[in-house]
Scaffold this motif. Structure first.
Motif, mmCIF file in Angstrom:
data_model
loop_
_atom_site.group_PDB
_atom_site.id
_atom_site.type_symbol
_atom_site.label_atom_id
_atom_site.label_comp_id
_atom_site.label_asym_id
_atom_site.label_seq_id
_atom_site.Cartn_x
_atom_site.Cartn_y
_atom_site.Cartn_z
ATOM 1 N N TRP A 78 -22.015 6.640 90.415
ATOM 2 C CA TRP A 78 -23.162 5.910 90.952
ATOM 3 C C TRP A 78 -22.676 4.913 91.991
ATOM 4 N N SER A 79 -23.226 5.015 93.195
ATOM 5 C CA SER A 79 -22.916 4.057 94.255
ATOM 6 C C SER A 79 -24.220 3.450 94.755
ATOM 7 N N PRO A 80 -24.448 2.175 94.527
ATOM 8 C CA PRO A 80 -25.704 1.557 94.960
ATOM 9 C C PRO A 80 -25.807 1.350 96.458
ATOM 10 N N ASP A 81 -24.663 1.417 97.182
ATOM 11 C CA ASP A 81 -24.714 1.123 98.622
ATOM 12 C C ASP A 81 -23.729 1.944 99.450
ATOM 13 N N LEU A 82 -23.126 2.963 98.861
ATOM 14 C CA LEU A 82 -22.187 3.843 99.558
ATOM 15 C C LEU A 82 -21.087 3.073 100.293
ATOM 16 N N GLY A 83 -20.621 2.023 99.658
ATOM 17 C CA GLY A 83 -19.488 1.302 100.227
ATOM 18 C C GLY A 83 -19.859 0.139 101.100
ATOM 19 N N GLY A 84 -20.906 -0.588 100.725
ATOM 20 C CA GLY A 84 -21.231 -1.826 101.426
ATOM 21 C C GLY A 84 -22.336 -1.752 102.443
ATOM 22 N N LEU A 85 -23.094 -0.663 102.507
ATOM 23 C CA LEU A 85 -24.219 -0.602 103.424
ATOM 24 C C LEU A 85 -25.336 -1.540 102.969
ATOM 25 N N PRO A 86 -26.050 -2.178 103.904
ATOM 26 C CA PRO A 86 -27.194 -2.992 103.495
ATOM 27 C C PRO A 86 -28.319 -2.094 102.986
#
Length: 467
Positions: free
Chosen positions: A268-276
């Motif tokens: 699970w990635s809530p922001d794909l590596g820091g995307l707003p």
């Protein structure tokens, strides 16, 4: 039993919200006619299309002739008599195909594209063409030929793009199946915005022969529907080897027989590596991990570095636009901008992009040795005002151009992986939000299995727009 259900629980006028699988079963059993099914959908188009502007060329007469012929013959495929609409980027013989561009506003192709041909051979009936931005350029469906497509859940909002007309038509019950295409999110973003299902297949799974860019793998064609079952059914028809596509997959597509996701490893990635990610979108997608945990999957939040995808996507996209549209004059602003970017691409740029994409592919190969699927937001924002050309900022972070707000989708495009958008819920203001389910390359059936389990557990696919 099916005939009783149609007669008692659903009036004939509500055939437009039956699934493609249900309609195919009813037509095959001759418990409802193809003409009745088509007429129910044409009536729906007449009632709601003027408000959403999803179907831009209606082929009612040709469709009715095909439906009558279907009723007069034995079923000739799994979609016998089932209505379908095609994105206006796909060539349809004898039916206007504009590509969303004034340059082709009167274009009538002589041949069907392969995906159209395969659906027709499977018995599907072409109702017409769905709206798209010029040449599919952008994730907001608006063009100078037909205008803007509006979101069925809030007519003041965008339906997404570039398969926005397809998604809106599905959500409204104008068709049960629709074809689309996806370079940077065009099957997934509008599905998320309109509470339907869209699958970006592994490149080559749905062949798309080209005389211009035969080896280009960022752009794919694929299915959209209101349910995962219908997307899977459509995939069984449109996938399969074709020698005119140099990377066409020979393996026969088949749905995974297993049910559920118990024991699967879900990242699970809530922001794909820091995307707003907009707070309203984040609040909805954050509920997805809990759903999978309740279904028995092992869920782990992960830190990703997909930053190599940025330069790779933009470089290859720009190169493709210059190759495909560089000789045309009178292009719209977004298409012209992409062409100009492509004219500046050098051999060194392509070499750098290829290295970056190769590094990323190998890192993600190792990633998918540890996890069965990745789940993440489809889009970084919920549906935005239809009058806005694109999203200019997210959470106070300014965005430099019309592409940037869709990184959560186009970074995934670089991975050569299958990715589905499945309804995940609604914002407090009632706007749809999808979750993105990504698998390792060639694991399309696994992605659909996971998507179907999520769909059944949540039930959001059954919610209809307030039209």
């Amino acid at each position: 039993m099916a005939a009783e259900r149609v007669g008692q629980d659903r009036s004939m006028s509500e055939l437009h919200y039956l699934t493609a699988a249900e309609l195919a079963r009813l037509i095959r059993a001759r418990q409802v006619s193809a003409v009745e099914v088509l007429q129910a959908h044409l009536d729906r188009v007449e009632r709601v299309n003027p408000r959403v502007n999803a179907i831009v060329t209606l082929a009612a007469e040709q469709a009715m002739d095909a439906a009558k012929a279907a009723d007069a013959e034995e079923p000739r495929g799994p979609l016998h008599g089932v209505p379908v609409a095609h994105k206006d980027l796909l060539d349809t013989a004898g039916i206007r195909t504009t590509y969303g561009s004034p340059l082709f506003s009167g274009n009538i192709p002589e041949k069907d594209d392969l995906i159209v041909q395969r659906l027709t051979e499977a018995g599907a009936i072409n109702v017409g063409k769905t709206n798209t931005p010029e040449f599919g350029t952008g994730s907001h469906t608006v063009n100078e030929v037909f205008g803007v497509t509006r979101n069925p859940y809030d007519l003041s909002k965008s339906a997404g793009g570039s398969s926005g007309g397809a998604a809106a038509a599905l959500a409204c019950g104008m068709v049960p199946l629709a074809s689309g295409s996806d370079m940077g999110g065009s099957l997934r973003n509008p599905a998320s915005f309109c509470n339907v299902v869209g699958l970006r297949p592994t490149p080559g799974r749905v062949p798309s022969p080209s005389e211009t860019a035969a080896w280009y793998t960022l752009s794919v064609q694929g299915p959209m529907a209101r349910t995962v079952e219908d997307v899977t059914l459509m995939m069984s028809v449109i996938s399969g080897f074709d020698p005119r596509s140099p990377y066409s997959i020979k393996e026969v597509f088949a749905a995974e027989p297993e049910e559920g996701v118990a024991g699967l490893r879900v990242a699970w990635s809530p922001d794909l590596g820091g995307l707003p990610v907009d707070a309203a979108t984040a609040a909805v997608t954050a509920t997805a991990p809990g759903v999978f945990e309740r279904l028995g999957a092992h869920v782990e939040q992960v830190e990703l570095d997909l930053s190599d995808a940025e330069d790779a996507f933009r470089t290859y996209r720009a190169w493709f636009y210059a190759l495909s549209y560089g000789e045309l004059t009178g292009l719209g602003a977004n298409t012209a901008w992409n062409v100009e970017q492509g004219r500046q691409v050098t051999g060194a740029d392509l070499a750098r992009a290829e290295r970056a994409r190769s590094r990323l592919y190998q890192r993600m190969a190792a990633f998918f040795d540890r996890y069965d699927v990745l789940i993440a937001p489809v889009s970084q924002v919920p549906p935005f005002p239809a009058e806005d050309p694109y999203v200019r900022e997210i959470n106070g972070v300014p965005l430099p151009d019309y592409l940037t707000w869709m990184r959560s989708a186009y970074w995934i495009s670089v991975l050569h992986a299958p990715a589905a958008s499945v309804p995940a819920g609604f914002t407090r203001s009632g706007l749809p939000v999808g979750v993105q389910i990504v698998g390792r390359p060639f694991a399309d059936a696994r992605v659909l299995r996971v998507a179907r389990a999520f769909e059944r557990a949540t039930g959001f696919a059954g919610r209809r727009p307030p039209l």
